[in-house]
Scaffold this motif. Sequence first.
Motif, PDB file in Angstrom:
ATOM      1  N   ASN A  77       4.449  13.284   8.542  1.00 16.94           N
ATOM      2  CA  ASN A  77       3.954  11.753   8.470  1.00 16.94           C
ATOM      3  C   ASN A  77       2.888  11.662   7.296  1.00 16.94           C
ATOM      4  OD1 ASN A  77       5.617  10.985  10.499  1.00 16.94           O
ATOM      5  ND2 ASN A  77       4.111  11.845  12.255  1.00 16.94           N
ATOM      6  N   TRP A  78       2.730  12.290   6.145  1.00 20.44           N
ATOM      7  CA  TRP A  78       1.578  12.416   5.426  1.00 20.44           C
ATOM      8  C   TRP A  78       1.545  11.023   4.800  1.00 20.44           C
ATOM      9  CZ3 TRP A  78       1.380  11.831   0.345  1.00 20.44           C
ATOM     10  CH2 TRP A  78       2.677  11.959  -0.718  1.00 20.44           C
ATOM     11  N   ASP A  79       2.710  10.613   4.542  1.00 19.52           N
ATOM     12  CA  ASP A  79       2.866   9.419   3.463  1.00 19.52           C
ATOM     13  C   ASP A  79       3.307   7.918   4.530  1.00 19.52           C
ATOM     14  OD1 ASP A  79       6.298   9.992   2.536  1.00 19.52           O
ATOM     15  OD2 ASP A  79       5.310  10.124   4.328  1.00 19.52           O
ATOM     16  N   LYS A  80       2.942   7.965   5.517  1.00 20.11           N
ATOM     17  CA  LYS A  80       3.372   7.129   6.494  1.00 20.11           C
ATOM     18  C   LYS A  80       2.025   6.154   7.008  1.00 20.11           C
ATOM     19  CE  LYS A  80       7.758   8.675   8.057  1.00 20.11           C
ATOM     20  NZ  LYS A  80       7.694  10.220   7.100  1.00 20.11           N
ATOM     21  N   ARG A  81       1.901   5.100   6.516  1.00 22.35           N
ATOM     22  CA  ARG A  81       0.807   4.282   6.604  1.00 22.35           C
ATOM     23  C   ARG A  81       0.258   4.139   8.289  1.00 22.35           C
ATOM     24  NH1 ARG A  81       1.550  -1.239   3.765  1.00 22.35           N
ATOM     25  NH2 ARG A  81       3.757  -0.775   4.429  1.00 22.35           N
ATOM     26  N   ASN A  82       1.546   3.850   8.980  1.00 20.12           N
ATOM     27  CA  ASN A  82       1.229   3.380  10.326  1.00 20.12           C
ATOM     28  C   ASN A  82       0.975   4.742  11.239  1.00 20.12           C
ATOM     29  OD1 ASN A  82       3.771   4.590  10.184  1.00 20.12           O
ATOM     30  ND2 ASN A  82       4.795   3.209  11.804  1.00 20.12           N
ATOM     31  N   ARG A  97       0.867  -1.248  -0.072  1.00 18.94           N
ATOM     32  CA  ARG A  97      -0.039  -0.017   0.250  1.00 18.94           C
ATOM     33  C   ARG A  97       0.799   1.461   0.120  1.00 18.94           C
ATOM     34  NH1 ARG A  97      -5.165  -0.156   4.066  1.00 18.94           N
ATOM     35  NH2 ARG A  97      -5.151  -2.267   2.974  1.00 18.94           N
ATOM     36  N   GLU A  98       0.695   2.233  -0.927  1.00 14.13           N
ATOM     37  CA  GLU A  98       1.429   3.441  -0.823  1.00 14.13           C
ATOM     38  C   GLU A  98       0.546   4.721  -0.843  1.00 14.13           C
ATOM     39  OE1 GLU A  98       3.308   3.570  -5.048  1.00 14.13           O
ATOM     40  OE2 GLU A  98       1.151   3.490  -6.132  1.00 14.13           O
ATOM     41  N   ALA A  99       1.271   5.560  -0.356  1.00 12.17           N
ATOM     42  CA  ALA A  99       0.753   7.148  -0.317  1.00 12.17           C
ATOM     43  C   ALA A  99       0.408   7.709  -1.564  1.00 12.17           C
ATOM     44  CB  ALA A  99       1.426   7.870   0.672  1.00 12.17           C
ATOM     45  N   ASP A 138      -2.470   3.399 -12.569  1.00  9.50           N
ATOM     46  CA  ASP A 138      -3.166   3.893 -11.383  1.00  9.50           C
ATOM     47  C   ASP A 138      -3.988   2.849 -10.854  1.00  9.50           C
ATOM     48  OD1 ASP A 138      -3.223   7.008 -13.207  1.00  9.50           O
ATOM     49  OD2 ASP A 138      -2.046   6.491 -11.295  1.00  9.50           O
ATOM     50  N   THR A 139      -4.226   1.782 -11.699  1.00  4.93           N
ATOM     51  CA  THR A 139      -5.273   0.524 -10.963  1.00  4.93           C
ATOM     52  C   THR A 139      -4.919   0.089  -9.792  1.00  4.93           C
ATOM     53  OG1 THR A 139      -5.658  -0.224 -13.433  1.00  4.93           O
ATOM     54  CG2 THR A 139      -6.111  -1.635 -11.682  1.00  4.93           C
ATOM     55  N   ALA A 140      -5.906  -0.054  -8.925  1.00  2.00           N
ATOM     56  CA  ALA A 140      -5.646  -0.291  -7.445  1.00  2.00           C
ATOM     57  C   ALA A 140      -6.830  -0.203  -6.744  1.00  2.00           C
ATOM     58  CB  ALA A 140      -4.256   0.782  -6.745  1.00  2.00           C
ATOM     59  N   VAL A 141      -6.866  -0.619  -5.328  1.00  2.07           N
ATOM     60  CA  VAL A 141      -7.784  -0.167  -4.363  1.00  2.07           C
ATOM     61  C   VAL A 141      -7.147   1.157  -3.612  1.00  2.07           C
ATOM     62  CG1 VAL A 141      -8.943  -1.202  -2.405  1.00  2.07           C
ATOM     63  CG2 VAL A 141      -8.484  -2.841  -4.307  1.00  2.07           C
ATOM     64  N   TYR A 142      -8.264   1.809  -3.648  1.00  2.00           N
ATOM     65  CA  TYR A 142      -7.968   3.345  -3.073  1.00  2.00           C
ATOM     66  C   TYR A 142      -8.510   3.400  -1.623  1.00  2.00           C
ATOM     67  CZ  TYR A 142      -5.639   5.108  -7.399  1.00  2.00           C
ATOM     68  OH  TYR A 142      -4.950   5.142  -8.248  1.00  2.00           O
ATOM     69  N   TYR A 143      -7.857   3.745  -0.920  1.00  2.00           N
ATOM     70  CA  TYR A 143      -8.219   3.943   0.631  1.00  2.00           C
ATOM     71  C   TYR A 143      -7.973   5.353   1.192  1.00  2.00           C
ATOM     72  CZ  TYR A 143      -7.557  -1.280   0.642  1.00  2.00           C
ATOM     73  OH  TYR A 143      -7.517  -2.697   0.381  1.00  2.00           O
ATOM     74  N   CYS A 144      -8.990   5.725   1.782  1.00  2.00           N
ATOM     75  CA  CYS A 144      -8.758   6.983   2.555  1.00  2.00           C
ATOM     76  C   CYS A 144      -8.299   6.573   4.131  1.00  2.00           C
ATOM     77  CB  CYS A 144     -10.114   7.995   2.575  1.00  2.00           C
ATOM     78  SG  CYS A 144     -11.456   7.678   3.334  1.00  2.00           S
ATOM     79  N   ALA A 145      -7.637   7.377   4.669  1.00  2.32           N
ATOM     80  CA  ALA A 145      -7.208   7.438   5.964  1.00  2.32           C
ATOM     81  C   ALA A 145      -7.340   8.730   6.795  1.00  2.32           C
ATOM     82  CB  ALA A 145      -5.902   6.676   6.229  1.00  2.32           C
ATOM     83  N   ALA A 146      -7.607   8.650   8.244  1.00  4.43           N
ATOM     84  CA  ALA A 146      -7.380   9.929   8.862  1.00  4.43           C
ATOM     85  C   ALA A 146      -6.559   9.515   9.950  1.00  4.43           C
ATOM     86  CB  ALA A 146      -8.817  10.397   9.121  1.00  4.43           C
ATOM     87  N   ASP A 147      -6.193  10.830  10.554  1.00  2.00           N
ATOM     88  CA  ASP A 147      -5.797  10.930  11.824  1.00  2.00           C
ATOM     89  C   ASP A 147      -5.599  12.196  12.469  1.00  2.00           C
ATOM     90  OD1 ASP A 147      -3.844   9.098  13.814  1.00  2.00           O
ATOM     91  OD2 ASP A 147      -2.816  10.693  13.826  1.00  2.00           O
ATOM     92  N   SER A 148      -5.820  12.262  13.668  1.00  2.00           N
ATOM     93  CA  SER A 148      -6.104  13.758  14.347  1.00  2.00           C
ATOM     94  C   SER A 148      -4.660  14.325  14.518  1.00  2.00           C
ATOM     95  CB  SER A 148      -6.812  13.606  15.754  1.00  2.00           C
ATOM     96  OG  SER A 148      -6.109  12.656  16.575  1.00  2.00           O
ATOM     97  N   TRP A 149      -4.695  15.399  14.063  1.00  2.00           N
ATOM     98  CA  TRP A 149      -3.505  16.238  14.227  1.00  2.00           C
ATOM     99  C   TRP A 149      -2.130  15.362  13.611  1.00  2.00           C
ATOM    100  CZ3 TRP A 149      -4.811  20.905  15.547  1.00  2.00           C
ATOM    101  CH2 TRP A 149      -5.898  21.146  16.505  1.00  2.00           C
ATOM    102  N   LEU A 150      -2.283  14.875  12.594  1.00  3.80           N
ATOM    103  CA  LEU A 150      -1.311  14.291  11.687  1.00  3.80           C
ATOM    104  C   LEU A 150      -0.392  15.413  11.589  1.00  3.80           C
ATOM    105  CD1 LEU A 150      -0.697  11.855  10.082  1.00  3.80           C
ATOM    106  CD2 LEU A 150      -1.870  12.926   7.954  1.00  3.80           C
ATOM    107  N   ARG A 151       1.017  15.087  11.578  1.00  6.97           N
ATOM    108  CA  ARG A 151       1.959  15.880  11.203  1.00  6.97           C
ATOM    109  C   ARG A 151       2.339  15.837   9.629  1.00  6.97           C
ATOM    110  NH1 ARG A 151       6.836  15.561  15.999  1.00  6.97           N
ATOM    111  NH2 ARG A 151       5.088  16.303  17.739  1.00  6.97           N
TER     112      ARG A 151
END
Length: 125
Positions: free
Chosen positions: A105-110, A45-47, A89-102
């Motif tokens: 860290n925008w591209d870090k899954r964890n 999975r990539e950002a 570009d073919t892939a499953v696209y996921y959105c993700a969220a985190d409060s106060w994301l730095r």
Amino acid sequence: QVQLVETGGGLVQAGGSLRLSCVASGNALDYYGVGWFRQAPGKEREAVSAVMSTDRKYYADAVKGRFTISRDNAIKTVYLQMNNLKPEDTAVYYCAADSWLRDSNWDKRNKYDYWGQGTQVTVSS
């Protein structure tokens, strides 16, 4: 907490466009960084892109100039406008969220605590 649901995926020919939506429920989205990730078969999975709570935006090199991320906090929705789509570009696209994301860290899954279920994007050549 937030719950995320992605919509807008589908099948499109190369050069076409799609707009993905990530709708949040639960807490207000204002203080969350929201990212889009994708995962192609057999790949990690990539950002793809992210928008911070400040509205600052980031893009992976592979999509710069073709994809645009935006957010509408009033309706708790983040969009990913995808233009000039390519077969890669073919892939499953996921959105993700985190409060106060730095920003760093925008591209870090964890660094994202909340994830949607994903939406399939298929680009035919």
